[in-house]
Design a protein around this motif. Structure first.
Motif, short mmCIF file in Angstrom:
data_model
loop_
_atom_site.label_atom_id
_atom_site.label_comp_id
_atom_site.label_asym_id
_atom_site.label_seq_id
_atom_site.Cartn_x
_atom_site.Cartn_y
_atom_site.Cartn_z
N LEU A 104 15.33 -32.86 2.23
CA LEU A 104 15.30 -31.81 3.56
C LEU A 104 15.75 -30.56 3.42
N LYS A 105 16.06 -30.08 2.11
CA LYS A 105 16.38 -28.79 1.72
C LYS A 105 15.29 -27.87 1.50
N ILE A 106 15.53 -26.65 1.95
CA ILE A 106 14.40 -25.50 1.60
C ILE A 106 13.78 -25.60 0.16
N GLN A 107 12.54 -25.50 0.07
CA GLN A 107 11.98 -25.48 -1.34
C GLN A 107 11.44 -24.23 -1.77
N GLN A 108 11.17 -23.95 -2.79
CA GLN A 108 10.14 -22.76 -3.18
C GLN A 108 9.19 -23.03 -4.05
N LEU A 109 8.01 -22.69 -3.93
CA LEU A 109 6.91 -22.83 -4.86
C LEU A 109 6.26 -21.45 -5.23
N ASP A 110 6.40 -21.31 -6.43
CA ASP A 110 5.68 -20.03 -7.15
C ASP A 110 4.25 -20.28 -7.45
N VAL A 111 3.22 -19.45 -7.14
CA VAL A 111 1.89 -19.60 -7.31
C VAL A 111 1.37 -18.47 -7.87
N ILE A 112 0.77 -18.49 -8.87
CA ILE A 112 0.12 -17.21 -9.63
C ILE A 112 -1.30 -17.27 -9.30
N VAL A 113 -2.08 -16.51 -8.80
CA VAL A 113 -3.35 -16.30 -8.48
C VAL A 113 -3.91 -14.93 -9.21
N GLU A 114 -4.93 -15.34 -9.89
CA GLU A 114 -5.78 -14.43 -10.47
C GLU A 114 -7.02 -13.91 -9.74
N THR A 115 -7.09 -12.85 -9.35
CA THR A 115 -8.52 -12.24 -8.53
C THR A 115 -8.88 -11.04 -8.85
N LYS A 116 -9.87 -10.58 -8.15
CA LYS A 116 -10.67 -9.13 -8.41
C LYS A 116 -10.43 -8.58 -7.11
N THR A 117 -10.05 -7.15 -7.21
CA THR A 117 -10.12 -6.22 -5.96
C THR A 117 -11.29 -5.66 -5.81
N LEU A 118 -11.52 -4.96 -4.41
CA LEU A 118 -12.64 -4.29 -4.17
C LEU A 118 -13.25 -3.08 -5.18
N ASP A 119 -12.68 -2.86 -5.79
CA ASP A 119 -13.18 -1.76 -6.99
C ASP A 119 -12.71 -2.33 -8.30
N ASP A 120 -13.07 -3.65 -8.47
CA ASP A 120 -13.29 -4.35 -9.47
C ASP A 120 -12.16 -4.39 -10.61
N VAL A 121 -11.08 -4.50 -10.19
CA VAL A 121 -9.87 -4.43 -10.89
C VAL A 121 -9.34 -6.15 -10.82
N PHE A 122 -9.13 -6.72 -12.14
CA PHE A 122 -8.50 -8.01 -11.97
C PHE A 122 -6.91 -7.90 -12.19
N VAL A 123 -6.54 -8.67 -11.21
CA VAL A 123 -4.96 -8.66 -10.85
C VAL A 123 -4.47 -9.91 -10.60
N ARG A 124 -3.38 -9.98 -10.91
CA ARG A 124 -2.51 -11.36 -10.88
C ARG A 124 -1.46 -11.32 -10.01
N LEU A 125 -1.73 -12.25 -8.97
CA LEU A 125 -0.48 -12.15 -7.88
C LEU A 125 0.54 -13.26 -7.73
N LYS A 126 1.76 -13.00 -7.66
CA LYS A 126 2.63 -14.10 -7.58
C LYS A 126 3.15 -14.32 -6.27
N VAL A 127 2.97 -15.35 -5.78
CA VAL A 127 3.10 -15.67 -4.20
C VAL A 127 4.29 -16.83 -4.29
N SER A 128 5.26 -16.50 -3.54
CA SER A 128 6.51 -17.68 -3.51
C SER A 128 6.39 -18.17 -2.09
N VAL A 129 6.15 -19.45 -1.89
CA VAL A 129 6.20 -20.10 -0.69
C VAL A 129 7.32 -20.89 -0.58
N GLN A 130 8.15 -20.53 0.44
CA GLN A 130 9.34 -21.41 1.02
C GLN A 130 9.06 -22.30 1.91
N TYR A 131 9.28 -23.62 1.80
CA TYR A 131 8.99 -24.58 2.74
C TYR A 131 10.00 -25.62 2.97
#
Length: 313
Positions: free
Chosen positions: A61-88
Motif C-alpha cells: 500500500l506504499k506509494i510506488q514509482q515507475l519510470d517510463v522512457i518514451v522515444e517519439t518525434k516532434t512536429l519539426d521532425d526531431v527525435f526526442v526521448r522523454l522520461k516520465v515518472s509515474v507515482q501511484y
C-alpha cells in the motif's frame, strides 16, 4: 508405538504455527479458502484455518514509482526521448481489484504513458516540448487516472523528468545558444566602447571650451591692463604711441628674463636686440593703419553702391 504421541504433538505444532501469520505495516494480504477469495487482512497478527486457507498474495500500500522512457518525434521532425515518472498507489478499499483484475500493472501503466506521449509530443515543436512539459505530464496523469482507477490504482503524480533530443540536435542547439551569447556580448562591448568614445569626446569638448574661455579671459585682462597702463602714462605726458612702444619693449625684456631663468630651456628668441621692440611696434602700427584704410575704403564703396541704387529707383 512410543513415538506416536510425539508425532501428534509435532502435527499440532505445525498446525498452530500455520494458523497464525503477521502482516507488515502498509501491506495487505489476500487470503483464499480452497482457491477462492476469502478476505483481506491488514497489519498485525492474523489467523487463518490451516490446510483450508492459504495466503494468495501480498499487496503493498506504499506509494510506488515507475519510470517510463518514451522515444517519439516532434512536429519539426526531431527525435526526442522523454522520461516520465509515474507515482501511484493501491487504494486501500480496492485491494481486491488491484490483485485480481490486473496482473501486470507496470505494463498497463507503461502502455498508457506511451500512448499519451506519442499523441501529444508530435503536435509540438522541440522548443515547446521543453516549455510545455508540465502539460504533457498533466495529460498523462488524466489518462492514467481514468484508466487505472477501475483496477484499484490511484495516480498520485506524473512528472516529465528528462527530455533528451538527438545528439546532433543538441550540438546544434548548443552552437546556436553560444552564437546568441557571443552576439549579445559583442553588442554590450560595442555599447560600452561607444559610451566611452562619446564621454571622452564630451570631456575633450568641455576641456576645449574651458580652455578657450580661459584664454579669452586672459586676453581680456591683458587688454584691460594695457588700457590702464596707457592711461597712467598719458597722465604723465607720454603719448599713446610712446606708451605702446614702452609696453612692448618692457614685455620683450620681461620675456627674455623669463627665458633666461629657465635652466633646462633650449629656446632661443630671435631677434633679441633693443631695436627688436621698436620694429615690432612699427609693424603693429603699420598693420593697424592698413587695416583702418581698408575698412574705410570698403565703407566708401558700400556708400557709393547704396547711393547708386537710390538714384536708379
Amino acid at each position: 508405538m512410543a513415538f506416536f504421541p510425539f508425532l501428534l504433538i509435532g502435527i499440532a505444532l505445525l498446525i498452530a504455527f500455520g494458523a497464525f501469520f503477521t502482516v507488515k505495516q502498509q501491506t495487505a494480504v489476500i487470503v483464499e479458502t480452497f482457491g477462492k477469495f476469502s478476505s483481506i487482512r491488514h497489519s498485525g497478527l492474523q489467523f487463518k484455518i490451516p490446510i483450508f486457507q492459504r495466503i494468495a498474495g501480498r499487496v503493498s500500500l506504499k506509494i510506488q514509482q515507475l519510470d517510463v522512457i518514451v522515444e517519439t518525434k516532434t512536429l519539426d521532425d526531431v527525435f526526442v526521448r522523454l522520461k516520465v515518472s509515474v507515482q501511484y498507489v493501491v487504494i486501500k478499499e480496492k485491494v481486491y481489484e488491484a490483485f485480481y483484475k490486473l496482473e501486470y500493472p507496470h505494463d498497463q501503466i507503461t502502455s498508457y504513458v506511451f500512448d499519451v506521449v506519442r499523441a501529444e509530443v508530435p503536435k509540438m515543436k522541440l522548443d515547446n516540448v521543453f516549455v510545455k512539459k508540465d502539460d504533457i505530464a498533466i495529460a498523462v496523469k488524466a489518462e492514467l487516472q481514468d484508466a487505472m482507477i477501475e483496477y484499484g490504482f490511484d495516480i498520485i503524480k506524473t512528472l516529465v523528468t528528462d527530455i533528451d533530443p538527438d545528439s546532433q540536435v543538441k550540438e546544434a542547439m548548443n552552437r546556436i545558444n553560444a552564437a546568441e551569447r557571443q552576439k549579445t556580448a559583442a553588442q554590450f562591448e560595442g555599447d560600452a566602447q561607444r559610451i566611452l568614445i562619446v564621454e571622452k569626446a564630451r570631456a575633450e569638448a568641455e576641456s576645449k571650451r574651458l580652455q578657450g574661455q580661459g584664454i579669452a579671459d586672459q586676453r581680456r585682462e591683458i587688454a584691460r591692463g594695457l588700457e590702464e597702463s596707457v592711461e597712467v602714462l598719458n597722465r604723465v605726458g607720454i603719448s599713446s604711441q610712446e606708451a605702446s612702444a614702452l609696453i612692448v619693449v618692457t614685455q620683450h625684456y620681461d620675456t627674455l628674463q623669463a627665458i633666461g631663468e629657465e635652466t633646462n630651456s633650449n629656446l632661443i628668441l630671435l631677434p633679441n636686440s633693443p631695436q627688436a621692440g621698436s620694429d615690432m611696434l612699427n609693424n603693429m602700427v603699420a598693420s593697424f593703419t592698413a587695416s583702418n584704410q581698408m575698412s574705410e575704403a570698403m565703407k566708401q564703396q558700400q556708400i557709393a553702391k547704396d547711393a547708386s541704387k537710390n538714384d536708379t529707383k
